[in-house]
Design a protein around this motif. Structure first.
Motif, mmCIF file in Angstrom:
data_model
loop_
_atom_site.group_PDB
_atom_site.id
_atom_site.type_symbol
_atom_site.label_atom_id
_atom_site.label_comp_id
_atom_site.label_asym_id
_atom_site.label_seq_id
_atom_site.Cartn_x
_atom_site.Cartn_y
_atom_site.Cartn_z
ATOM 1 N N LEU A 86 30.459 38.762 46.123
ATOM 2 C CA LEU A 86 30.712 37.374 46.528
ATOM 3 C C LEU A 86 29.606 36.473 45.973
ATOM 4 N N ILE A 87 28.351 36.961 46.087
ATOM 5 C CA ILE A 87 27.226 36.195 45.564
ATOM 6 C C ILE A 87 27.396 35.980 44.064
ATOM 7 N N GLN A 88 27.928 37.024 43.432
ATOM 8 C CA GLN A 88 28.090 36.936 41.976
ATOM 9 C C GLN A 88 29.413 36.254 41.580
ATOM 10 N N ASP A 89 29.946 35.489 42.502
ATOM 11 C CA ASP A 89 31.174 34.711 42.247
ATOM 12 C C ASP A 89 32.354 35.571 41.855
ATOM 13 N N ASP A 90 32.488 36.706 42.507
ATOM 14 C CA ASP A 90 33.672 37.522 42.263
ATOM 15 C C ASP A 90 34.367 37.779 43.601
ATOM 16 N N PRO A 91 34.964 36.687 44.180
ATOM 17 C CA PRO A 91 35.532 36.830 45.529
ATOM 18 C C PRO A 91 36.654 37.863 45.617
ATOM 19 N N LYS A 92 37.388 38.023 44.550
ATOM 20 C CA LYS A 92 38.513 38.962 44.614
ATOM 21 C C LYS A 92 38.033 40.370 44.893
ATOM 22 N N LYS A 93 36.979 40.780 44.129
ATOM 23 C CA LYS A 93 36.413 42.110 44.339
ATOM 24 C C LYS A 93 35.890 42.240 45.762
ATOM 25 N N CYS A 94 35.242 41.160 46.160
ATOM 26 C CA CYS A 94 34.682 41.143 47.515
ATOM 27 C C CYS A 94 35.775 41.385 48.538
ATOM 28 N N ILE A 95 36.868 40.653 48.391
ATOM 29 C CA ILE A 95 37.958 40.774 49.362
ATOM 30 C C ILE A 95 38.510 42.196 49.393
ATOM 31 N N ALA A 96 38.724 42.766 48.186
ATOM 32 C CA ALA A 96 39.267 44.117 48.114
ATOM 33 C C ALA A 96 38.367 45.100 48.873
ATOM 34 N N ILE A 97 37.074 44.960 48.628
ATOM 35 C CA ILE A 97 36.133 45.897 49.258
ATOM 36 C C ILE A 97 36.089 45.686 50.771
ATOM 37 N N TYR A 98 36.085 44.418 51.189
ATOM 38 C CA TYR A 98 36.022 44.150 52.618
ATOM 39 C C TYR A 98 37.277 44.618 53.346
ATOM 40 N N GLN A 99 38.400 44.571 52.631
ATOM 41 C CA GLN A 99 39.635 45.089 53.248
ATOM 42 C C GLN A 99 39.501 46.584 53.524
ATOM 43 N N LYS A 100 38.852 47.292 52.553
ATOM 44 C CA LYS A 100 38.609 48.723 52.764
ATOM 45 C C LYS A 100 37.727 48.938 54.005
ATOM 46 N N ALA A 101 36.660 48.124 54.048
ATOM 47 C CA ALA A 101 35.727 48.252 55.176
ATOM 48 C C ALA A 101 36.451 47.997 56.489
ATOM 49 N N VAL A 157 37.083 35.137 55.151
ATOM 50 C CA VAL A 157 37.403 33.708 55.118
ATOM 51 C C VAL A 157 36.565 33.011 54.056
ATOM 52 N N GLU A 158 35.262 33.343 54.060
ATOM 53 C CA GLU A 158 34.340 32.753 53.102
ATOM 54 C C GLU A 158 34.812 33.025 51.664
ATOM 55 N N ALA A 159 35.221 34.299 51.456
ATOM 56 C CA ALA A 159 35.666 34.700 50.118
ATOM 57 C C ALA A 159 36.963 33.994 49.740
ATOM 58 N N ALA A 160 37.848 33.871 50.714
ATOM 59 C CA ALA A 160 39.136 33.212 50.447
ATOM 60 C C ALA A 160 38.927 31.757 50.068
ATOM 61 N N VAL A 161 37.974 31.128 50.731
ATOM 62 C CA VAL A 161 37.661 29.737 50.409
ATOM 63 C C VAL A 161 37.191 29.649 48.965
ATOM 64 N N LYS A 162 36.292 30.598 48.642
ATOM 65 C CA LYS A 162 35.741 30.593 47.299
ATOM 66 C C LYS A 162 36.823 30.889 46.277
ATOM 67 N N ASP A 163 37.766 31.730 46.651
ATOM 68 C CA ASP A 163 38.864 32.147 45.765
ATOM 69 C C ASP A 163 39.981 31.089 45.744
ATOM 70 N N GLU A 164 39.791 30.049 46.561
ATOM 71 C CA GLU A 164 40.774 28.978 46.728
ATOM 72 C C GLU A 164 42.126 29.513 47.166
ATOM 73 N N ASP A 165 42.094 30.615 47.900
ATOM 74 C CA ASP A 165 43.308 31.243 48.418
ATOM 75 C C ASP A 165 43.528 30.724 49.833
ATOM 76 N N PHE A 166 43.835 29.408 49.939
ATOM 77 C CA PHE A 166 43.867 28.771 51.246
ATOM 78 C C PHE A 166 44.997 29.259 52.132
ATOM 79 N N LYS A 167 46.030 29.797 51.474
ATOM 80 C CA LYS A 167 47.197 30.246 52.264
ATOM 81 C C LYS A 167 46.810 31.334 53.273
ATOM 82 N N SER A 168 45.995 32.264 52.807
ATOM 83 C CA SER A 168 45.707 33.400 53.692
ATOM 84 C C SER A 168 44.661 33.079 54.771
ATOM 85 N N ILE A 169 44.023 31.907 54.626
ATOM 86 C CA ILE A 169 42.930 31.597 55.567
ATOM 87 C C ILE A 169 43.384 31.512 57.035
#
Lengths: 570, 243
Positions: free
Chosen positions: A240-255, A276-288
């Motif tokens: 997430l810090i490295q601006d890769d929210p998608k990867k972040c989301i995938a990993i957090y879903q596993k967690a 939520v933070e990652a979704a905001v960054k990913d501009e994936d507002f639908k899932s928020i």
């Protein structure tokens, strides 16, 4: 006959029982001492911490164990206290253990104790001290070849260096720990170490390296099915810090999946927040909204009761605020009055406390003074110098070959000693008893000084010696002074006079000698000491008698006159 | 014939000693008596006694004043005292002879025999008296140890330990070992008990010089090893550890 036999039988049975019981007792005792260390540990530990602590405390207090066993007891006590987060007490106990283990040079336990001390000091934020102990522990583990302990202390050292901001040292320690854990094939701690290392690297912005360590940790966790998501979540966050929210989301879903199994709501809540933070960054507002809803339901599960209480608190605070605002105005008005009232009240309170305390103190002091005086009276009366010299004088009479005379002197002295023991604890005795003791005393002194002086006691007719009572031995010190310092150094034969008369409400006692008089220089210590005690005793009687006391040299130092007024009315 | 003088302000004591001496042996003759410093000074010059019995308290001062006022102490000295804890301790510390009141006949006899056999030593008595005075004045306590050859003065602090050797005692310091003809109990009573601890039947140890505590022994500064009594081990260790 039969009956008697029965009786005997009973006695024998009783005796046998006694023997068995005592044998058992002995057995029990020796057992304690023949435990192996691990058996001993088992013996002192209880599933509950507190009973265990109590047991250890009583063992330390009452049992006579070897130093090693005592040391183990202190060590266990320290360990338990640390578990209960009583780190300061734990340190105390562990220090005792450390001292004893040092005497035994028991390296295994020296290592363990030092490690626990390090941990406890770290808990109370004394990182420097903690580092010293942990380091010592590390060296001991190394010396005895305990790799597991070595790794554990290295990890602690890593943590301490991290807290101290020394990331390089921290990394070095953890890497060392990892090497050991690999060799030990200790997967669980290895995973934790990898995760730690990743976290330190992440703080130093070495993200790529951090990621690789997190991944290593995760790999192990998957392999051994360890339900721990620390590494996963750390990894996700780096992405997430490295601006890769998608990867972040995938990993957090596993967690999240794992934490749903463990039912750690607090962690789940955190995961949703990051999602939520990652979704905001990913501009994936639908899932928020969905994420927030889920998060809320977790929060509700976790804190439904808590939040209710919180809301109540907030409402109450609001109400209070309004109330306070209203009161403020009133208060402003009352302030001045209140300050004055408060001052008066606190002054009165302080005064009351002061009077109470003073009263209490003075009562205690009085009691103490009385006790001390009692002892001093005994001491002045049974002055050892007098005792041994009187005994020597009696011894001398043995050589006069008059056994009746010697026996008389000896028994008179014995009587004096007995009277002393009798009266010292009495508050008051009759004048008759007191004079009897004085006569004994004077006559013993006469023997010592070969009748160097005569004495007379004059009592006026209106004095009822067998009825009036006074504190015992009040007069004795003055008589002693007259004899020892007035009459003894005098060359001619002297005279000691005691006059007792009635003067209005007082009994007036005069002690007069025609000795060498009041030589201030020479007898100061002794005489003033005796007078001090005498005056203190009068003061404690609280009848103002001490003010009427006088001691003076007769004209031209022809002797000394002591004048005492006592209020002896019943 | 041994000439004896008695200086005591109580006539009973003088009479008692005279009468006792007569019964003990005809070799002792009392040649002089005194009750005060003043009369003692003239008596000593005119009578020339071999042994002087001397009480601490005299009519016009104490016996130390007297000893300072006479030109030479050309007699052997035995103090007499009824009760004076300080004085008794001082005599023991300074190896001065003394007897207690009331007087035990065998003590009187033994003391006289011991004193008689002493080759006369004015210098020694003077040093002992000087040490007594110094000990009074200073915090550094020196103890006098009499051996056949000489008198040793040791600072109490420098004693590492005392070891019993029958009725003798070995006093060990870092520099020397002195064998004295008094038993260990004497030194246990004499040396300050807050510094010296009896660790064993045969040992009295200075706590200040303990290097380490082993299982059943104590290692001292000079690497000597001293035993701990098996029975009192726990108690001794506890005392040592509490400090």
């Amino acid at each position: 006959m039969y009956f008697e036999f029965r009786n005997m039988k009973q006695t024998i049975v009783a005796l046998l029982l006694l023997i068995i019981v005592s044998f058992n007792c002995c057995n029990k005792n020796t057992q304690n001492n023949t435990f192996t260390d691990s058996e001993f540990l088992e013996y002192i530990s209880d599933t509950n911490l507190r009973p265990s602590l109590q047991k250890i405390d009583s063992l330390i207090k009452y049992e006579d164990y070897s130093d090693k066993r005592r040391a183990i007891l202190f060590h266990e006590k320290g360990r338990l206290l640390a578990t209960l987060e009583k780190d300061v007490e734990a340190i105390g106990s562990l220090n005792e253990a450390l001292y004893l283990f040092q005497k035994e040079s028991n390296k295994e336990y020296l290592a363990k104790t030092n490690m626990l001390l390090g941990d406890s000091y770290a808990m109370i934020s004394k990182q420097d001290t903690a580092a010293i102990y942990t380091n010592t522990a590390y060296n001991f583990f190394k010396e005895i070849g305990d790799k597991k302990g070595e790794a554990k202390t290295l990890n602690s050292l890593g943590h301490l260096s991290f807290l101290a901001g020394d990331y390089n040292a921290s990394i070095a320690h953890v890497k060392k720990a990892i090497d050991l854990q690999i060799a030990l094939n200790d997967k669980e701690t290895l995973s934790a170490s990898y995760n730690n290392l990743g976290f330190i690297l992440e703080q130093t912005e070495n993200y790529d390296e951090a990621i690789s360590y997190y991944e290593k940790a995760i790999e192990i966790n998957n392999k051994i099915d360890r339900l721990n998501t620390n590494a996963l979540r750390n990894l996700g966050y780096v992405h997430l810090i490295q601006d890769d929210p998608k990867k972040c989301i995938a990993i957090y879903q596993k967690a999240l999946k794992i934490e749903e199994r463990t039912e750690h709501y607090l962690i789940q809540q955190e995961i949703y927040e990051v999602l939520v933070e990652a979704a905001v960054k990913d501009e994936d507002f639908k899932s928020i909204p969905e994420l927030i809803r889920k998060k809320d339901s977790v929060t509700q599960l976790l804190t439904s009761y808590e939040s209710e209480e919180k809301m109540k608190l907030i409402n109450r605070k609001n109400e209070q605020f309004i109330e306070q605002e209203n009161l403020k105005k009133e208060l402003e008005l009352n302030k001045k009055n209140k300050i004055i009232l408060g001052a008066i009240l606190s002054f009165l309170l302080a005064l009351g406390l002061y009077v109470f305390q003073k009263n209490r103190n003075s009562r205690l002091e009085l009691k103490q003074q009385k006790l001390e005086l009692e002892q001093k009276i005994l001491r002045t009366q049974m002055n050892p110098h007098f005792v041994f010299n009187a005994l020597t004088a009696i011894q001398k009479t043995f050589f006069d070959e008059d056994p009746i005379k010697s026996s008389t002197y000896l028994t008179r002295f014995a009587k004096l000693v007995r009277q002393n023991f009798d009266v010292v604890n009495k508050k008051r005795i009759t004048l008759e008893e007191d004079l009897d003791i004085l006569k004994n005393y004077i006559e013993t002194q006469q023997l010592r000084f070969e009748n160097k002086f005569d004495y007379e006691i004059n009592i006026s007719d209106d004095i009822e010696v067998s009825i009036i009572k006074l504190p015992p031995m009040l007069l004795q010190p003055f008589i002693e002074n007259s004899i020892e310092h007035g009459l003894k150094p005098k060359n001619e034969k002297g005279l000691l006079q005691i006059n007792i008369t009635e003067q209005e409400k007082y009994t007036h006692i005069e002690i007069i000698d025609n000795g060498i008089g009041y030589n201030k220089e020479k007898v100061r210590d002794n005489r003033e000491h005796a007078i001090d005690i005498f005056l203190k005793r009068l003061k404690l009687r609280d009848l103002g008698e001490e003010k009427k006391f006088s001691i003076k040299a007769l004209d031209n130092n022809k002797g000394t006159k002591v004048s005492i007024f006592l209020d002896l009315r019943p | 014939m041994i000439k004896i003088a008695i200086i005591d302000d109580e006539i009973n004591v003088r009479e008692l000693i005279k009468k006792m001496l007569k019964l003990i042996s005809s070799t002792y003759v009392v040649v002089g008596e005194a009750a005060s410093i003043k009369s003692a000074k003239t008596m000593l010059t005119s009578c020339k006694p071999d042994v002087v019995f001397l009480d601490i308290e005299l009519e016009d001062g104490n016996s130390f004043d007297l000893l300072e006022q006479i030109p030479q102490i050309d007699f052997k000295l035995v103090f007499i005292t009824a009760f004076n804890e300080f004085a008794i301790r001082a005599f023991k510390y300074n190896a001065l002879d003394y007897i207690l009141k009331p007087i035990a006949p065998d003590e009187l006899k033994n003391t006289l025999e011991r004193v008689k056999s002493m080759v006369y030593v004015e210098k020694e008595t003077k040093t002992l008296l000087k040490n007594l005075k110094d000990n009074k004045a200073s915090t550094i306590q020196k103890i006098a140890l009499k051996t056949a050859k000489k008198v040793h003065f040791l600072e109490v602090d420098t004693i590492l330990y005392c070891q019993s050797d029958g009725s003798y005692t070995k006093i060990v310091t870092e520099d020397e070992t002195i064998l004295v003809s008094k038993n260990l109990k004497h030194y246990q009573e004499l040396l300050p008990e807050d510094i010296f601890i009896r660790t064993h039947q045969s040992y009295l140890v200075n706590k200040k010089h303990i290097l380490s505590l082993e299982n059943d022994s104590i290692l001292l500064k000079n690497n000597d090893v001293v035993a701990i009594s098996a029975r009192r081990k726990a108690e001794i260790k506890a005392t040592l550890l509490n400090e």
